[in-house]
Design a protein around this motif. Structure first.
Motif, mmCIF file in Angstrom:
data_model
loop_
_atom_site.group_PDB
_atom_site.id
_atom_site.type_symbol
_atom_site.label_atom_id
_atom_site.label_comp_id
_atom_site.label_asym_id
_atom_site.label_seq_id
_atom_site.Cartn_x
_atom_site.Cartn_y
_atom_site.Cartn_z
ATOM 1 N N ILE A 183 0.829 -1.202 0.000
ATOM 2 C CA ILE A 183 0.000 0.000 0.000
ATOM 3 C C ILE A 183 0.865 1.254 0.000
ATOM 4 N N THR A 184 2.009 1.195 0.648
ATOM 5 C CA THR A 184 2.908 2.353 0.630
ATOM 6 C C THR A 184 3.403 2.617 -0.791
ATOM 7 N N LEU A 185 3.854 1.551 -1.443
ATOM 8 C CA LEU A 185 4.319 1.718 -2.826
ATOM 9 C C LEU A 185 3.193 2.226 -3.725
ATOM 10 N N MET A 186 2.021 1.710 -3.552
ATOM 11 C CA MET A 186 0.908 2.112 -4.414
ATOM 12 C C MET A 186 0.396 3.519 -4.123
ATOM 13 N N TYR A 187 0.454 3.938 -2.852
ATOM 14 C CA TYR A 187 0.144 5.329 -2.552
ATOM 15 C C TYR A 187 1.104 6.234 -3.342
ATOM 16 N N ARG A 188 2.354 5.863 -3.324
ATOM 17 C CA ARG A 188 3.368 6.670 -4.008
ATOM 18 C C ARG A 188 3.138 6.651 -5.519
ATOM 19 N N VAL A 189 3.020 5.470 -6.072
ATOM 20 C CA VAL A 189 2.915 5.339 -7.531
ATOM 21 C C VAL A 189 1.683 6.065 -8.054
ATOM 22 N N THR A 190 0.550 5.851 -7.410
ATOM 23 C CA THR A 190 -0.693 6.445 -7.922
ATOM 24 C C THR A 190 -0.687 7.964 -7.777
ATOM 25 N N THR A 191 -0.128 8.456 -6.677
ATOM 26 C CA THR A 191 -0.125 9.915 -6.480
ATOM 27 C C THR A 191 0.847 10.576 -7.451
ATOM 28 N N ARG A 192 1.971 9.934 -7.661
ATOM 29 C CA ARG A 192 2.908 10.432 -8.680
ATOM 30 C C ARG A 192 2.245 10.501 -10.045
ATOM 31 N N LEU A 193 1.605 9.423 -10.425
ATOM 32 C CA LEU A 193 0.990 9.370 -11.759
ATOM 33 C C LEU A 193 -0.136 10.391 -11.892
ATOM 34 N N ALA A 194 -0.857 10.612 -10.805
ATOM 35 C CA ALA A 194 -1.905 11.636 -10.862
ATOM 36 C C ALA A 194 -1.291 13.004 -11.119
ATOM 37 N N ALA A 195 -0.157 13.282 -10.455
ATOM 38 C CA ALA A 195 0.505 14.565 -10.695
ATOM 39 C C ALA A 195 0.942 14.675 -12.151
ATOM 40 N N MET B 108 -1.676 17.005 -0.787
ATOM 41 C CA MET B 108 -1.579 16.150 -1.979
ATOM 42 C C MET B 108 -2.300 16.770 -3.169
ATOM 43 N N ILE B 109 -3.443 17.358 -2.893
ATOM 44 C CA ILE B 109 -4.181 18.011 -3.975
ATOM 45 C C ILE B 109 -3.332 19.113 -4.594
ATOM 46 N N ALA B 110 -2.684 19.908 -3.755
ATOM 47 C CA ALA B 110 -1.865 21.017 -4.267
ATOM 48 C C ALA B 110 -0.717 20.476 -5.125
ATOM 49 N N ALA B 111 -0.092 19.402 -4.666
ATOM 50 C CA ALA B 111 1.020 18.839 -5.437
ATOM 51 C C ALA B 111 0.543 18.296 -6.781
ATOM 52 N N GLU C 75 -2.189 19.208 -8.404
ATOM 53 C CA GLU C 75 -2.572 20.368 -9.207
ATOM 54 C C GLU C 75 -1.340 21.000 -9.851
ATOM 55 N N ALA C 76 -0.278 21.117 -9.071
ATOM 56 C CA ALA C 76 0.954 21.773 -9.549
ATOM 57 C C ALA C 76 1.789 20.856 -10.436
ATOM 58 N N ARG C 77 1.338 19.595 -10.621
ATOM 59 C CA ARG C 77 2.091 18.593 -11.375
ATOM 60 C C ARG C 77 3.498 18.391 -10.795
ATOM 61 N N ASP C 78 3.564 18.512 -9.473
ATOM 62 C CA ASP C 78 4.844 18.363 -8.794
ATOM 63 C C ASP C 78 4.992 16.908 -8.351
ATOM 64 N N ILE C 79 5.622 16.098 -9.220
ATOM 65 C CA ILE C 79 5.676 14.659 -8.984
ATOM 66 C C ILE C 79 6.449 14.322 -7.710
ATOM 67 N N ASP D 251 4.970 12.466 -4.446
ATOM 68 C CA ASP D 251 5.581 11.240 -3.920
ATOM 69 C C ASP D 251 5.877 11.383 -2.430
ATOM 70 N N ARG D 252 6.483 12.482 -2.082
ATOM 71 C CA ARG D 252 6.872 12.704 -0.680
ATOM 72 C C ARG D 252 5.639 12.744 0.235
ATOM 73 N N LEU D 253 4.629 13.461 -0.186
ATOM 74 C CA LEU D 253 3.423 13.590 0.637
ATOM 75 C C LEU D 253 2.675 12.260 0.727
#
Lengths: 234, 234
Positions: free
Chosen positions: B94-106, B193-196, B198-202, B206-208
């Motif tokens: 779940i940690t890896l997937m939180y990271r991967v999915t949030t990165r890809l969303a950005a 996370m939303i701000a990141a 929105e800003a396309r800050d991958i 990832d960090r958040l």
DNA sequence: TGTATTTTATTTGTCGACAAGAAAAGAGCC
DNA sequence: GGCTCTTTTCTTGTCGACAAATAAAATACA
């Protein structure tokens, strides 16, 4: 006197019907006997497999859950088409999963895992020696899934297995149109991964898995982007 | 003159039966009304849902494919137990997937995604304001799955969704035995996370996401490892 | 000939029944 | 009371039937 004729079912243990249908359908989908996009007719299947439609329907629900077929209410089930427009999602996921599973195998594998992994690698070597492309694809899948299982994370194994099955549907496309895959390269790469896993060298496992995935991805991409235009003089 | 009585089925469109049963069962499993390990009786379900067993069985096959129930031939289906001994596999995935999915969303999100993500975040805020722990768990799931969908990779979305559903079964355990979750922290993290995204800050995404996952994982771990011994004077 | 409508044929979703397999209950023995 | 065996009850897997929905074929019309 019963008025319902007793049906003679094939010689199969009760409770194994769904799995029987599932296994057959799955294999036919993966070896492209049932091509992507093709329609699945329950009645014909029931006749072919000599069983009632009910277990076939249950097998189809299971296959739908694995993305191998696509069902919509009141309509024919179809073999899920390959989404060539979005292959990048497949490339991304399979590369990450090659890395993750191989790393975890290096971390968690036991001696019994090594024996299994080596046996699967030997299957691949035999398929390569026989020059049997479809067997190479299938044995390659088994080899890598065995590695994933040695990594002891069911979530990753599930995703990786699904991705490798998708690969079983994609790879025959380019194997059949290219010269045969350079078999020795795969054999050598597999041996390298085995050594890294045996040595519990996570970094090496990761690096080798990445390279292995990169090789496969680049081959698929070259095939998909190949230029089949006729060079006509105008 | 037919000798088979016409059965009156509930007022539901033909073809929607399996989904009806699936939705109900799934929700009852995820909100623990059907507890992990409990037995599922098809006959009782058929009576309760006022439908034949066949669509219920198909719904169960589908739920089995998602790991929410476990079936063995000729035996009762059970709600899949939570494997507390191997939670580390869940934490890792779940940690890896939180990271991967949030990165890809950005990376891939569009404006319509932002609207949806914000709406789901607002749902979480409302649940937190109401102090409704189960609603917070459910809306948190919806928020993160919407983010995963914005990342446009169906393979990751599928795995992440499964993991978040598993989380829906695990989290109520510690929510109910702890004081209520610090709701403001989740709200603040979601906003970051939303701000990141929105800003396309991958990198920020990832960090958040990592920090968010770490928070959840550490809470579950604290609960699982809590010390409930009585401090007896001997 | 092409299009729209109607009719016919086929497939899918669900039904309830039958029987195999498992679980529960009962009987007998120590 | 505990254990084993037998009987009864219950649940699951599959069956074939019915009918709704869809697809295919036929008919009508411009």
């Amino acid at each position: 006197m019963t008025n319902k004729p007793k049906t003679v079912t094939p010689d199969r243990k009760r409770g194994s019907g769904v799995k029987f249908a599932y296994d057959i359908l799955r294999e036919e989908i993966l070896d492209l006997a049932l091509p992507p996009g093709s329609s699945i007719d329950e009645v014909q299947l029931a006749e072919r497999l000599k069983m009632s439609r009910t277990p076939i329907r249950e097998a189809l629900v299971r296959l739908a859950g694995e993305g191998l077929v696509t069902t919509l209410p009141n309509r024919s089930t179809i073999v899920t088409p390959i989404d060539f427009l979005n292959l990048y999602t497949f490339f991304d996921a399979i590369t990450l999963m090659y890395r993750v599973t191989t790393r975890l195998a290096a971390e968690y594998r036991g001696p019994e895992d090594m024996a299994l992994i080596r046996a699967r690698a030997a299957d691949y070597v035999a398929a390569a020696a026989a020059g049997d492309a479809l067997a190479m694809i299938a044995t390659n899948r088994e080899f890598h899934v065995t590695i994933a299982e040695a990594g002891r994370n069911p979530y990753y194994t599930m995703l990786f297995t699904r991705l490798m099955d998708e690969g079983r549907r994609i790879m025959p496309l380019y194997y059949s149109s290219y010269d045969s895959q350079p078999a020795d390269l795969g054999v050598v790469e597999h041996a390298g991964m085995i050594a890294a896993i045996e040595a519990r060298d996570i970094a090496a496992a990761d690096r080798l898995a990445t390279a292995h995935a990169d090789g496969i991805v680049s081959q698929i991409r070259s095939f998909v982007a190949r230029d089949g235009r006729q060079k006509l003089a105008l």
